[in-house]
Design a protein around this motif. Structure first.
Motif, short mmCIF file in Angstrom:
data_model
loop_
_atom_site.label_atom_id
_atom_site.label_comp_id
_atom_site.label_asym_id
_atom_site.label_seq_id
_atom_site.Cartn_x
_atom_site.Cartn_y
_atom_site.Cartn_z
N ALA A 50 0.90 5.61 42.82
CA ALA A 50 1.70 6.72 43.65
C ALA A 50 2.63 7.44 42.35
N ASP A 51 3.98 7.41 42.64
CA ASP A 51 4.71 8.11 41.82
C ASP A 51 5.15 7.23 40.29
N ASP A 52 4.69 6.04 40.42
CA ASP A 52 5.23 5.39 39.52
C ASP A 52 4.35 5.02 38.31
N LEU A 181 7.60 3.52 47.27
CA LEU A 181 7.00 4.74 47.39
C LEU A 181 8.03 5.80 47.65
N SER A 182 7.86 7.03 47.21
CA SER A 182 8.65 8.25 47.71
C SER A 182 7.92 8.77 48.91
N HIS A 183 6.73 8.59 49.08
CA HIS A 183 6.15 8.97 50.37
C HIS A 183 5.32 7.97 50.94
N SER A 236 6.43 16.51 51.63
CA SER A 236 5.80 17.76 51.85
C SER A 236 4.55 18.30 50.95
N PHE A 237 3.91 19.09 51.18
CA PHE A 237 2.74 19.56 50.46
C PHE A 237 3.15 19.93 49.02
N SER A 238 4.01 20.54 48.78
CA SER A 238 4.26 20.69 47.31
C SER A 238 4.66 19.45 46.56
N GLN A 239 5.52 18.61 47.24
CA GLN A 239 5.82 17.40 46.51
C GLN A 239 4.80 16.58 46.29
N TYR A 240 3.71 16.29 47.37
CA TYR A 240 2.36 15.60 46.92
C TYR A 240 1.62 16.26 45.80
N LEU A 241 1.51 17.54 45.90
CA LEU A 241 0.75 18.29 44.75
C LEU A 241 1.52 17.97 43.56
N GLN A 242 2.75 17.98 43.44
CA GLN A 242 3.39 17.74 42.06
C GLN A 242 3.27 16.18 41.70
N HIS A 243 2.98 15.37 42.58
CA HIS A 243 2.90 13.94 42.24
C HIS A 243 1.59 13.63 41.56
#
Length: 305
Positions: A50-52, A181-183, A236-243
Motif C-alpha cells: 500500500a503506502d508503506d 493503511l491510509s485507505h 479519493s481518486f487523486s489520492q489513490y492515483l498518487q499512491h
C-alpha cells in the motif's frame, strides 16, 4: 501497472505453498483476495505494501491481508544470507529465494465456524491485522524450516499440520512492524463497476488518466465514482492515483540511475514540478535527496496525505 492475481489451489485444497528462485524481484503492483505469508531471502531492495515502503536487506518475512496492493523490488545480494545454516537457499548464491504460502480470504472464518474451537484464537489474531505485519529475525529463524518444509511437502495432512504450526508461531511472536493503511484494501464488491475503475487506474496510472475518463470506462457517473472511493476505499481518486505513482517512482529512484524527469514521466507525471511537490509532500525530501539516502529504513506515504 497493477494486476489482480487469481490464486489457484491444487486438488481443490485451500492451502498452497511454493518457492520461487530469481536473480531479481521486478517491481509489479498486484493484489489478490488471499492471505499471503511471504519469506524472502538473499535480497537487497524494497518492500512496497500500500503506502508503506521499507528497505529489505538480506531477508524479509511478512503477512499481508487480502486486497492489499503490494510488491517487492530489488536484486540478489552478492553472498547468500539466510537465518539458518546449510539450507537450500544458501546453495543458491546470487539468487533470491521467495517462499509463498497462501489461503483464501474466508479460510480463517470457515475454520473457526467449524467445530475446531481451538483455532478461534488464530482467527482472531489474523483479523486484528490492520494491513500487513512484518516479523523480526528471531521469528524468521523459527519460521524458516516450517515454510521450507511446507513448500516441499506433498501430503495434504502434513501440509496442514505444518501450516498450523506456522500460524501458531506467528501468533505467539510480536510483529516487528505493523503496516496500517491510509485507505481501505481493495474490496470484494458485488458491483463490478468499481473494480473495473480500480483495474483501469492500476493498468494506466503511468499514463495521463482522469476521473472523468475512469468513470466513463467503468460505466459510472463521476459523482458515483467519487462516492464509491469515499465509501469503499476511504480515499479519493487523486489520492489513490498518487499512491500508485509515487510507489513506482520510489522504486525507480532506488533501483535505477534514470534522470529525475524520466522517473517522473515513467511513473505517470507529465509535469515535473507537480512530481517534485507531491514527492516532497509525502516523503519529506526531494526525489534527488531520496535517491542519495544510503538507508531507506521505513516510510509511509499515507501519513502525510
Amino acid at each position: 501497472m497493477i494486476t489482480k492475481e487469481i490464486q489457484t489451489y491444487p486438488d481443490q485444497l485451500k492451502l498452497t505453498a511454493y518457492r520461487k528462485v530469481r536473480p531479481e524481484l521486478t517491481f509489479h503492483w498486484h493484489y489478490h483476495w488471499d492471505w499471503e505469508i511471504t519469506l524472502t531471502t538473499n535480497v537487497q531492495g524494497e518492500r512496497y505494501i500500500a503506502d508503506d515502503i521499507c528497505e529489505v536487506s538480506g531477508w524479509d518475512l511478512t503477512l499481508t491481508r487480502p486486497g492489499i496492493a503490494h510488491t517487492w523490488g530489488g536484486r540478489a545480494r552478492n553472498a547468500s544470507e539466510t537465518p539458518t545454516e546449510d539450507t537450500e537457499a544458501a546453495q543458491q548464491d546470487g539468487m533470491i529465494n521467495s517462499y509463498i504460502v497462501m489461503v483464501p480470504s474466508h479460510w480463517f472464518t470457515q475454520l473457526a465456524e467449524s467445530r475446531f474451537t481451538e483455532l478461534v484464537e488464530i482467527k482472531n489474531y489474523f483479523e486484528r491485522c490492520p494491513g500487513a505485519w512484518s516479523y523480526h529475525q528471531a521469528c524468521m529463524s523459527k519460521a524458516y524450516p516450517l515454510i521450507q518444509q511446507l513448500c516441499k511437502e506433498s501430503s495434504p495432512v502434513t501440509r496442514f499440520s505444518l501450516f498450523l504450526q506456522l500460524l501458531e508461531l506467528l501468533r505467539s511472536e510480536a510483529p516487528n512492524q505493523t503496516i496500517a493503511l491510509s485507505h481501505k484494501s481493495i474490496p470484494q464488491l458485488e458491483d463490478t463497476r468499481m473494480l473495473n475503475a480500480l483495474s483501469y487506474m492500476t493498468e494506466h496510472y503511468q499514463n495521463a488518466i482522469s476521473l472523468e475518463e475512469t468513470a466513463r470506462h467503468a460505466n459510472l457517473s463521476i459523482a458515483t465514482l467519487k462516492r464509491h472511493f469515499k465509501q469503499s476505499m476511504q480515499s479519493s481518486f487523486s489520492q489513490y492515483l498518487q499512491h500508485l505513482r509515487l510507489g513506482h517512482a520510489s522504486h525507480l529512484l532506488k533501483q535505477t540511475s534514470k534522470p529525475i524527469d524520466v522517473v517522473a514521466n515513467q511513473a505517470g507525471y507529465a509535469n515535473l514540478s507537480l512530481f517534485h511537490r507531491h514527492f516532497k509532500k509525502h516523503r519529506g525530501v526531494t526525489p534527488n535527496q531520496y535517491r542519495k539516502q544510503r538507508t531507506l529504513n521505513h516510510i509511509n506515504f499515507g501519513k502525510n496525505k
